[in-house]
Design a protein around this motif. Sequence first.
Motif, PDB file in Angstrom:
ATOM      1  N   GLY A 120      46.006  36.277  40.563  1.00 34.81           N
ATOM      2  CA  GLY A 120      46.047  34.969  41.209  1.00 34.81           C
ATOM      3  C   GLY A 120      47.452  34.428  41.431  1.00 34.81           C
ATOM      4  O   GLY A 120      47.637  33.439  42.138  1.00 34.81           O
TER       5      GLY A 120
ATOM      6  N   GLY B  33      49.683  35.706  43.145  1.00 31.90           N
ATOM      7  CA  GLY B  33      50.031  35.912  44.560  1.00 31.90           C
ATOM      8  C   GLY B  33      50.654  37.265  44.851  1.00 31.90           C
ATOM      9  O   GLY B  33      51.373  37.418  45.838  1.00 31.90           O
ATOM     10  N   LYS B  34      50.336  38.260  44.038  1.00 32.19           N
ATOM     11  CA  LYS B  34      50.972  39.580  44.212  1.00 32.19           C
ATOM     12  C   LYS B  34      50.715  40.180  45.596  1.00 32.19           C
ATOM     13  O   LYS B  34      51.626  40.627  46.265  1.00 32.19           O
ATOM     14  CB  LYS B  34      50.485  40.569  43.126  1.00 32.19           C
ATOM     15  CG  LYS B  34      51.017  40.257  41.750  1.00 32.19           C
ATOM     16  CD  LYS B  34      50.549  41.266  40.729  1.00 32.19           C
ATOM     17  CE  LYS B  34      49.041  41.277  40.528  1.00 32.19           C
ATOM     18  NZ  LYS B  34      48.484  39.976  40.112  1.00 32.19           N
ATOM     19  N   SER B  35      49.444  40.185  46.001  1.00 33.41           N
ATOM     20  CA  SER B  35      49.178  40.868  47.266  1.00 33.41           C
ATOM     21  C   SER B  35      49.732  40.064  48.441  1.00 33.41           C
ATOM     22  O   SER B  35      50.239  40.643  49.407  1.00 33.41           O
ATOM     23  CB  SER B  35      47.694  41.191  47.442  1.00 33.41           C
ATOM     24  OG  SER B  35      46.951  40.024  47.448  1.00 33.41           O
ATOM     25  N   THR B  36      49.686  38.758  48.345  1.00 35.43           N
ATOM     26  CA  THR B  36      50.264  37.925  49.407  1.00 35.43           C
ATOM     27  C   THR B  36      51.772  38.162  49.464  1.00 35.43           C
ATOM     28  O   THR B  36      52.367  38.293  50.536  1.00 35.43           O
ATOM     29  CB  THR B  36      49.984  36.429  49.116  1.00 35.43           C
ATOM     30  OG1 THR B  36      48.620  36.288  48.711  1.00 35.43           O
ATOM     31  CG2 THR B  36      50.247  35.567  50.323  1.00 35.43           C
TER      32      THR B  36
ATOM     33  N   ARG C 144      42.609  43.620  50.896  1.00 30.16           N
ATOM     34  CA  ARG C 144      43.870  42.949  50.631  1.00 30.16           C
ATOM     35  C   ARG C 144      44.958  43.496  51.560  1.00 30.16           C
ATOM     36  O   ARG C 144      44.869  44.589  52.054  1.00 30.16           O
ATOM     37  CB  ARG C 144      44.274  43.179  49.176  1.00 30.16           C
ATOM     38  CG  ARG C 144      43.215  42.743  48.187  1.00 30.16           C
ATOM     39  CD  ARG C 144      43.470  43.354  46.846  1.00 30.16           C
ATOM     40  NE  ARG C 144      44.459  42.602  46.078  1.00 30.16           N
ATOM     41  CZ  ARG C 144      45.572  43.100  45.632  1.00 30.16           C
ATOM     42  NH1 ARG C 144      45.889  44.328  45.902  1.00 30.16           N
ATOM     43  NH2 ARG C 144      46.383  42.375  44.925  1.00 30.16           N
TER      44      ARG C 144
ATOM     45  N   ASN D 224      56.521  31.837  42.276  1.00 25.63           N
ATOM     46  CA  ASN D 224      55.819  31.826  43.566  1.00 25.63           C
ATOM     47  C   ASN D 224      55.059  30.513  43.775  1.00 25.63           C
ATOM     48  O   ASN D 224      54.918  29.722  42.848  1.00 25.63           O
ATOM     49  CB  ASN D 224      54.863  33.028  43.619  1.00 25.63           C
ATOM     50  CG  ASN D 224      54.252  33.219  45.002  1.00 25.63           C
ATOM     51  OD1 ASN D 224      54.910  32.979  46.025  1.00 25.63           O
ATOM     52  ND2 ASN D 224      53.000  33.644  45.050  1.00 25.63           N
ATOM     53  N   LYS D 225      54.592  30.326  44.984  1.00 30.70           N
ATOM     54  CA  LYS D 225      53.795  29.162  45.397  1.00 30.70           C
ATOM     55  C   LYS D 225      54.589  27.869  45.319  1.00 30.70           C
ATOM     56  O   LYS D 225      54.020  26.811  45.007  1.00 30.70           O
ATOM     57  CB  LYS D 225      52.506  29.043  44.551  1.00 30.70           C
ATOM     58  CG  LYS D 225      51.616  30.289  44.589  1.00 30.70           C
ATOM     59  CD  LYS D 225      50.217  29.998  44.117  1.00 30.70           C
ATOM     60  CE  LYS D 225      49.405  31.266  43.988  1.00 30.70           C
ATOM     61  NZ  LYS D 225      48.028  31.089  43.593  1.00 30.70           N
TER      62      LYS D 225
ATOM     63  N   ASP E 226      55.591  26.194  47.634  1.00 31.91           N
ATOM     64  CA  ASP E 226      55.159  25.265  48.692  1.00 31.91           C
ATOM     65  C   ASP E 226      54.176  24.223  48.172  1.00 31.91           C
ATOM     66  O   ASP E 226      54.131  23.107  48.650  1.00 31.91           O
ATOM     67  CB  ASP E 226      54.532  26.062  49.850  1.00 31.91           C
ATOM     68  CG  ASP E 226      53.349  26.904  49.407  1.00 31.91           C
ATOM     69  OD1 ASP E 226      52.221  26.648  49.835  1.00 31.91           O
ATOM     70  OD2 ASP E 226      53.557  27.843  48.598  1.00 31.91           O
TER      71      ASP E 226
ATOM     72  N   SER F  54      57.803  31.280  48.317  1.00 27.94           N
ATOM     73  CA  SER F  54      56.418  31.056  48.705  1.00 27.94           C
ATOM     74  C   SER F  54      55.982  32.270  49.511  1.00 27.94           C
ATOM     75  O   SER F  54      56.466  32.493  50.619  1.00 27.94           O
ATOM     76  CB  SER F  54      56.282  29.795  49.564  1.00 27.94           C
ATOM     77  OG  SER F  54      55.012  29.817  50.196  1.00 27.94           O
ATOM     78  N   ALA F  55      55.098  33.042  48.924  1.00 23.21           N
ATOM     79  CA  ALA F  55      54.615  34.229  49.628  1.00 23.21           C
ATOM     80  C   ALA F  55      53.840  33.801  50.871  1.00 23.21           C
ATOM     81  O   ALA F  55      53.788  34.516  51.865  1.00 23.21           O
ATOM     82  CB  ALA F  55      53.731  35.050  48.697  1.00 23.21           C
ATOM     83  N   LEU F  56      53.276  32.594  50.801  1.00 22.33           N
ATOM     84  CA  LEU F  56      52.442  32.105  51.890  1.00 22.33           C
ATOM     85  C   LEU F  56      53.282  31.699  53.104  1.00 22.33           C
ATOM     86  O   LEU F  56      52.962  32.063  54.237  1.00 22.33           O
ATOM     87  CB  LEU F  56      51.617  30.909  51.406  1.00 22.33           C
ATOM     88  CG  LEU F  56      50.314  30.644  52.123  1.00 22.33           C
ATOM     89  CD1 LEU F  56      49.373  31.831  52.018  1.00 22.33           C
ATOM     90  CD2 LEU F  56      49.647  29.385  51.582  1.00 22.33           C
TER      91      LEU F  56
HETATM   92  P1  GDP Z   1      47.013  38.368  43.214  1.00 21.12           P
HETATM   93  O1  GDP Z   1      45.726  38.306  42.475  1.00 21.12           O
HETATM   94  O2  GDP Z   1      48.178  38.186  42.286  1.00 21.12           O
HETATM   95  O3  GDP Z   1      47.167  39.551  44.107  1.00 21.12           O
HETATM   96  O4  GDP Z   1      47.079  37.055  44.149  1.00 21.12           O
HETATM   97  P2  GDP Z   1      46.734  36.886  45.708  1.00 21.12           P
HETATM   98  O5  GDP Z   1      47.847  37.371  46.551  1.00 21.12           O
HETATM   99  O6  GDP Z   1      45.372  37.426  45.983  1.00 21.12           O
HETATM  100  O7  GDP Z   1      46.750  35.299  45.824  1.00 21.12           O
HETATM  101  C1  GDP Z   1      45.829  34.470  45.127  1.00 21.12           C
HETATM  102  C2  GDP Z   1      45.661  33.179  45.908  1.00 21.12           C
HETATM  103  O8  GDP Z   1      46.894  32.483  45.941  1.00 21.12           O
HETATM  104  C3  GDP Z   1      45.264  33.413  47.357  1.00 21.12           C
HETATM  105  O9  GDP Z   1      44.341  32.410  47.714  1.00 21.12           O
HETATM  106  C4  GDP Z   1      46.552  33.233  48.123  1.00 21.12           C
HETATM  107  O10 GDP Z   1      46.373  32.766  49.437  1.00 21.12           O
HETATM  108  C5  GDP Z   1      47.273  32.200  47.276  1.00 21.12           C
HETATM  109  N1  GDP Z   1      48.728  32.303  47.367  1.00 21.12           N
HETATM  110  C6  GDP Z   1      49.496  33.405  47.224  1.00 21.12           C
HETATM  111  N2  GDP Z   1      50.791  33.107  47.382  1.00 21.12           N
HETATM  112  C7  GDP Z   1      50.850  31.778  47.662  1.00 21.12           C
HETATM  113  C8  GDP Z   1      51.923  30.861  47.950  1.00 21.12           C
HETATM  114  O11 GDP Z   1      53.099  31.192  47.980  1.00 21.12           O
HETATM  115  N3  GDP Z   1      51.567  29.562  48.154  1.00 21.12           N
HETATM  116  C9  GDP Z   1      50.288  29.135  48.125  1.00 21.12           C
HETATM  117  N4  GDP Z   1      50.046  27.862  48.337  1.00 21.12           N
HETATM  118  N5  GDP Z   1      49.260  29.971  47.868  1.00 21.12           N
HETATM  119  C10 GDP Z   1      49.533  31.258  47.651  1.00 21.12           C
END
Ligand code: GDP
Length: 373
Positions: free
Chosen positions: A106, A108-111, A149, A242-243, A245, A281-283
């Motif tokens: 959660g 944000g690794k894949s993002t 993903r 991360n995140k 934003d 922010s990966a997003l």
């Molecule tokens: P993983 O489990 O570590 O691979 O995490 P994911 O990449 O699947 O991200 C988990 C959730 O966090 C998803 O709903 C993403 O859209 C969200 N997310 C990832 N990076 C960011 C970010 O930089 N900002 C925000 N607001 N959400 C993010």
Amino acid sequence: MVKNSEHLTSNKNKNNDSSLSVSEGVEQNSAINTQGLQRFKNRGSSLSLDEYVNGIKSGNRTILSRAITLIESTKADHRELAQDIIEQCLPDTGNSIRIGITGVPGVGKSTFIESLGNHIIDQGNKLAVLAIDPSSTRTKGSILGDKTRMETLANNDNAFIRPSPTGGSLGGVARKTRETIYLCEAAGYDTIFIETVGVGQSETAVHSMVDFFLLLMLAGAGDELQGIKRGIMEMADTIAINKVDEANEKAVTQAVREYKNALHLYPETKSEWAPKVTTCSALTGKGIPDIWEIVQEYIQQTKKNGYFKNNRNRQAKHWMYDTITSRLTEHFYDNPAVKKKQQQIEQQVLNGEMSSFKAAQKLLDLYFKEMKK
Ligand code: GDP
């Protein structure tokens, strides 16, 4: 040594509709490129060693996938062929930058991988994304998720995504990924990401096969909440929060300060690199190019001071002995004399009739006796 023909197609599989039947002995991987494999089905499913090697070296992704499937196979002849392929690819390996990426589910690794991955591909790089998922050793489900993903990367010709091998011990899964790195490098991927879940089991394995280790964190969650063990932080060459934003600015500033302080407490690393704390922010993509610059800086510095090469050598040595240990262990437990007595001797230990050491010695004696025959 497996000669130029490959005996992969069992009778059972000859009439099988699926071209994936080539990988009998392997727990099927959900993200295998079935369309690509379908093309191969039409021309028969056997490939020679040379076809594998030439295919990989020319960047043929389907052949690369199939060779990785051989690495992941539990069948001895597949693995033997895989070793021959790796051996022949070896001169074309070692030229990539290998980056480990971890963080709790959660975070944000894949993002993040999509975002940084697209950034570096835009700069002309070719990226392979591999994974080590500790949950894949127990179940076929995974913490790291499935092929849905990283969709934009998955559709990019300059990216190759391979989910975690499944089945076997974590050590076994890690070894397969380590071998897969070689094949990806021979196929021309100059940047390799190895993703794992930051829950404390697989990071050490990933750390022992990468040049740079990145830990993703969140602001305001506290590391206890994030389940990150101190030892994992110690391995990080950079912590990226991360995140940002959606995070409160004050919390971000505080997190940066706290992580910087925490990193300060660790003794200086052999790389002479002072681990960095950064934000992104990966997003939205904010801060992502800066992270790539940090990686470049690290690579430059460690190549200059010799650490990069030393570290690679140390890792190569580690995997050599790791492979010996695991093969010997497998061989020991596969021994019929050991198999026959193991349970009984174990029970004697449990009953307090024999010490653990004597029991181990007894089994080892049986093994060595059998070996001398
Ligand atoms: P993983 O489990 O570590 O691979 O995490 P994911 O990449 O699947 O991200 C988990 C959730 O966090 C998803 O709903 C993403 O859209 C969200 N997310 C990832 N990076 C960011 C970010 O930089 N900002 C925000 N607001 N959400 C993010």
